[in-house]
Write a protein that holds these residues in place. Structure first.
Motif, PDB file in Angstrom:
ATOM      1  N   TRP A 118      -5.075  -0.139   5.977  1.00  0.00           N
ATOM      2  CA  TRP A 118      -4.867   0.091   4.544  1.00  0.00           C
ATOM      3  C   TRP A 118      -4.642   1.626   4.168  1.00  0.00           C
ATOM      4  CZ3 TRP A 118      -2.918  -2.386   0.385  1.00  0.00           C
ATOM      5  CH2 TRP A 118      -3.221  -2.127  -0.902  1.00  0.00           C
ATOM      6  N   ALA A 120       0.552  -1.318  -0.072  1.00  0.00           N
ATOM      7  CA  ALA A 120      -0.073   0.143  -0.105  1.00  0.00           C
ATOM      8  C   ALA A 120       0.796   1.095   0.077  1.00  0.00           C
ATOM      9  CB  ALA A 120      -0.992   0.134   1.183  1.00  0.00           C
ATOM     10  N   GLU A 131      -1.340   3.921   2.740  1.00  0.00           N
ATOM     11  CA  GLU A 131      -1.454   4.352   1.443  1.00  0.00           C
ATOM     12  C   GLU A 131      -1.253   6.149   1.560  1.00  0.00           C
ATOM     13  OE1 GLU A 131      -4.247   2.055  -1.531  1.00  0.00           O
ATOM     14  OE2 GLU A 131      -5.062   3.450  -0.348  1.00  0.00           O
TER      15      GLU A 131
END
Ligand SMILES: Cc1cc2nc3c(=O)[nH]c(=O)nc-3n(C[C@H](O)[C@H](O)[C@H](O)COP(=O)(O)OP(=O)(O)OC[C@H]3O[C@@H](n4cnc5c(N)ncnc54)[C@H](O)[C@@H]3O)c2cc1C
Length: 514
Positions: free
Chosen positions: A420, A142, A424
């Protein structure tokens, strides 16, 4: 009920029907469009999020941005740019014309044409600034992917190398336990970008390749196969790995873990052959695995030492709600339990109870992959310690994602979490800071989970709380649960209260910046 036709924006919308800060959904030809009034300005943009197609008309407007109700992606109303992950692709924009007391949505804006000279200017500006000669990213997950994408988006023209131990180019990891595992998502949905993206953007992707060491003084890394690479700036994005458990009597082929694409495929293979699984652990990924394998008609038993699933993170109320949900779909729970040993096709629990089993999925937690950082002499304490710009203790080395331990701007606490969107967004912020843009990472943590069609979203982070307030009704699957300590909101979990989740994220963001 027949669907109501959407308003045709090409025919004009009375200005008085659009209040400042309100969003109106409609269409232009076949495209679904969102029309927004901000003071004197009107914007028309695509109303579908480019991440998971969330309906932006149900999202939140913040200044000149719109945020998606599903996974909190954020878009610029003026340019359509995906400002924050999990979306990367922009939404389309249309030209809006005001005539008398109406606004008309006209043609789609082609930013490639209109901004060509801007972009050329930006690139020459970039070349003039003090960018690193090259960037090496260790990790193709990610945060590694988001960083590479952001470096190019910001016009970085130096060499980018992404080294990943994974055999597969960056993919949608959260889906490995959800639709992909249940069989509802095909392989085509999984890559974050098609393979030609890396070629087009000159990102050298070294897959199935492990970095063995880093020399921060010489600014080099050495691959396990011996090759040495130099870097101007380095991003450590090595994520986390499942904690392995020695389970008495279990054979290697019986025991599965889930972290990678290959792991998910291997579990699918097992589920085709065997129809009885024991899942050890009752946290998010394990429960998602339970739900997905039930969808595949596998007999699922969840064994965990907890009183309720998810209790440590979401409290007993949501825990019970989730257990009821799973039980109504046929999942059997054995709580306050663990596995004493496996004897062939039988698992013996601590209480002496015996369960039939074909294979087991173990989910007893993960540990951050910090060995490279430790060996290189970086400061590590439950993750790589980074400052607000995601810089490690070694100049030129940044860290992001599951391995990063940063000070959360809202709570003031040091955090290392495995979400996640956090990974990111940290990758994106690290990329900007590699380019010298000095952007603080001060965003509220956010994650979601999806089980049997129910999505829980969670904003903030509550390690320990003293009060829980439930607004709405969990049974009717519409509520917000607030976790507080000393009257301060630490975190909010929501079910079907997506706008609330976005509002809490915004409030935390404001509090972090004041
Ligand atoms: C099955 C599953 C479901 C999940 N679902 C959700 C969810 O619904 N919501 C949510 O918020 N979060 C979810 N998560 C968590 C989320 O996926 C992680 O927080 C996120 O992937 C972390 O990103 P990262 O870049 O730090 O690490 P990763 O995405 O794990 O990437 C790490 C990369 O580093 C590579 N690597 C490691 N060591 C080396 C080395 N020495 N040399 C070269 N490469 C190396 C790995 O091969 C990998 O490519 C889920 C995780 C899993 C496993």
């Amino acid at each position: 009920m027949p669907k109501r036709a959407l308003k045709d924006f090409t025919k004009g919308v009375p200005i008085k029907s659009l209040r400042d800060g309100e969003m109106l959904g409609g269409q232009v030809g076949k495209d679904k469009v969102l029309l927004v009034c901000r003071g004197e300005d009107f914007f028309a943009v695509g109303s579908e999020c480019t991440h998971y197609h969330g309906d932006l008309t149900q999202g939140l407007l913040v200044g000149d941005e719109v945020r998606c109700p599903l996974h909190h992606a954020c878009f610029d109303l003026r340019t359509g740019e995906a400002l924050r992950a999990p979306a990367f692709d922009p939404i389309p924009c249309w030209r809006v014309e005001r005539i008398d007391d109406k606004v008309f949505v006209r043609d789609k804006i082609d930013f490639d044409k209109t901004n060509a000279s801007d972009r050329e200017q930006k690139q020459s500006d970039n070349a003039a600034t003090n960018h690193p000669s090259s960037v090496v990213i260790i990790g193709g997950g990610a945060s590694g992917f988001s960083a590479a994408e952001m470096l190019r988006r910001k016009g970085y023209s130096g060499h980018i190398t992404m080294v990943s131990a994974d055999k597969t180019a960056p993919y949608d990891r959260p889906n490995l336990s959800k639709d992909y595992l249940s069989g509802d998502a095909p392989d085509e949905w999984m890559p974050l970008r098609p393979r030609n993206f890396y070629k087009q953007h000159k990102i050298e992707l070294m897959l199935n390749m492990r970095v063995a060491s880093i020399d921060g003084k010489k600014r080099t890394i050495t691959l396990e196969k011996g090759k040495m690479l130099e870097y101007g700036a380095l991003l450590l994005a090595t994520g986390a790995e499942p904690i392995k458990l020695a389970l008495t009597g279990a054979t290697k082929s019986q025991v599965m873990y889930l972290r990678s694409y290959a792991d998910s495929k291997a579990i699918i293979q097992k589920a085709r052959a065997g129809k009885r699984v024991i899942i050890l652990g009752a946290s998010f990924i394990e429960l998602e695995v339970a739900a997905s394998l039930r969808t595949r008609k596998v007999n699922v038993h969840v064994v965990a030492p907890d009183h309720e699933p998810l209790e440590r993170v979401l409290g007993p109320q949501i825990g019970k709600f989730v257990r009821d949900l799973h039980e109504s779909h046929g999942v059997a729970f054995h709580l306050g339990e663990t596995i004493a040993q496996v004897k062939g096709r039988k698992a013996v629990l601590k209480s002496g109870k015996t369960l039939d089993v074909d294979f087991l999925v173990l989910g007893v937690g993960v540990k951050p992959s910090t060995k490279l950082a430790e060996d290189a002499g970086l400061k590590v304490d439950n993750g790589v310690l980074v400052n607000e710009y995601l810089e490690s203790s070694e100049p030129g080395i940044f860290a992001a994602g599951d391995i990063a331990n940063w000070r959360d701007a809202y709570s003031g606490e040091r955090l290392r979490i495995e979400h996640w969107v956090v990974a990111e967004r940290q990758g994106q912020v690290a990329a900007k800071n590699i380019l010298g843009l000095r952007e603080r990472y001060d965003l509220a943590p956010f994650f979601w989970t999806a089980q049997f069609g129910v999505e829980i979203r969670y904003v903030g982070h509550a390690k320990k709380w003293s009060a829980v307030k439930i607004d709405g009704n969990l049974k009717s699957k519409k509520c917000a649960v607030t976790f507080r300590r000393s009257r301060r909101t630490l975190a909010v979990a929501t079910v079907n209260r997506d706008l609330k989740s976005l509002e809490v994220e915004r409030e935390m963001e404001i509090a972090s910046r004041t």
